[in-house]
Design an enzyme around this catalytic site. Sequence first.
Site, PDB file in Angstrom:
ATOM      1  N   HIS A 202     -11.654   1.458 -23.305  1.00  0.00           N
ATOM      2  CA  HIS A 202     -10.373   0.888 -23.767  1.00  0.00           C
ATOM      3  C   HIS A 202     -10.109   1.279 -25.229  1.00  0.00           C
ATOM      4  O   HIS A 202      -8.990   1.624 -25.596  1.00  0.00           O
ATOM      5  CB  HIS A 202     -10.401  -0.643 -23.690  1.00  0.00           C
ATOM      6  CG  HIS A 202     -10.531  -1.213 -22.312  1.00  0.00           C
ATOM      7  ND1 HIS A 202     -11.437  -2.195 -21.993  1.00  0.00           N
ATOM      8  CD2 HIS A 202      -9.840  -0.958 -21.171  1.00  0.00           C
ATOM      9  CE1 HIS A 202     -11.303  -2.526 -20.724  1.00  0.00           C
ATOM     10  NE2 HIS A 202     -10.355  -1.788 -20.199  1.00  0.00           N
TER      11      HIS A 202
ATOM     12  N   LYS B  73      -7.141 -11.814 -10.497  1.00  0.00           N
ATOM     13  CA  LYS B  73      -8.547 -12.045 -10.862  1.00  0.00           C
ATOM     14  C   LYS B  73      -8.725 -13.538 -11.082  1.00  0.00           C
ATOM     15  O   LYS B  73      -8.252 -14.092 -12.076  1.00  0.00           O
ATOM     16  CB  LYS B  73      -8.907 -11.230 -12.106  1.00  0.00           C
ATOM     17  CG  LYS B  73      -8.848  -9.736 -11.824  1.00  0.00           C
ATOM     18  CD  LYS B  73      -9.214  -8.886 -13.017  1.00  0.00           C
ATOM     19  CE  LYS B  73      -9.096  -7.402 -12.647  1.00  0.00           C
ATOM     20  NZ  LYS B  73      -9.185  -6.508 -13.809  1.00  0.00           N
TER      21      LYS B  73
ATOM     22  N   ARG C 257      -9.194   6.732 -15.513  1.00  0.00           N
ATOM     23  CA  ARG C 257     -10.572   7.214 -15.589  1.00  0.00           C
ATOM     24  C   ARG C 257     -10.824   8.300 -14.558  1.00  0.00           C
ATOM     25  O   ARG C 257     -11.387   9.334 -14.829  1.00  0.00           O
ATOM     26  CB  ARG C 257     -11.559   6.064 -15.350  1.00  0.00           C
ATOM     27  CG  ARG C 257     -11.625   5.079 -16.475  1.00  0.00           C
ATOM     28  CD  ARG C 257     -12.293   3.825 -16.045  1.00  0.00           C
ATOM     29  NE  ARG C 257     -11.571   3.208 -14.943  1.00  0.00           N
ATOM     30  CZ  ARG C 257     -11.817   2.025 -14.455  1.00  0.00           C
ATOM     31  NH1 ARG C 257     -12.814   1.314 -14.917  1.00  0.00           N
ATOM     32  NH2 ARG C 257     -11.106   1.537 -13.466  1.00  0.00           N
TER      33      ARG C 257
ATOM     34  N   SER D 146     -14.820  -2.962 -17.129  1.00  0.00           N
ATOM     35  CA  SER D 146     -15.199  -4.292 -17.620  1.00  0.00           C
ATOM     36  C   SER D 146     -16.043  -5.010 -16.576  1.00  0.00           C
ATOM     37  O   SER D 146     -16.986  -5.731 -16.909  1.00  0.00           O
ATOM     38  CB  SER D 146     -13.956  -5.132 -17.926  1.00  0.00           C
ATOM     39  OG  SER D 146     -13.215  -4.546 -18.947  1.00  0.00           O
TER      40      SER D 146
END
Length: 175
Positions: A17, A41, A91, A129
């Site tokens: 990040h 989440k 990514r 994360s």
Amino acid sequence: MRRAVYPGSFDPVTNGHIDIIERALALFDEIVVAVVSNPNKKTSLFTLDERAEMIRGALGERPGLRVVSFTGLLVEFVQSQEAQAIVKGLRAVSDFDFEFQMALLNRRLAPRIDTVFLMTQDIYAFLSSSSVREIASLGGSVHGMVPPLVEKRLRDRFGIAPATAPSHAQTIERD
Ligand code: PNS
């Protein structure tokens, strides 16, 4: 003024990040890092304020950088900030499908806001994360994956002792 919002859960912020934020700062006059409560989440490790504070601590004061938290619809927040773009990090190809869908949905909601994708440095391509949380919760080392202050916060949260200092450091301390 070219202003962009970089949204994410950042639970916690990783070096991937940080890399994206630094790339975005080089392209825009102002980057608003938006720590968002992702309704998908259900649980989080850190509060929104803790996550924002860790990002501020990792990056320090930088011209053109603001870190805030919000709950609600992303495009409404972007409009409230008078920003023209949303920055997202990519990514791997596996991120693309979901991010493409979100970008098109956001464009449907707010046609004048564009999503700009930036690619992380290859060394961070494996980082997320969720894997950082998992490794730390199981007592593994996340050294080099997250900023040092986040590493410390994770150790504190999971009650993990600091890694043993390398032998040369011990020698220096003894001297
Ligand atoms: O780091 P994350 O969890 O992948 O980030 C996802 C995030 C927070 C950017 C996304 O969930 C989001 O935009 N949430 C805000 C609510 C919203 O606008 N949802 C509609 C998106 S199409």
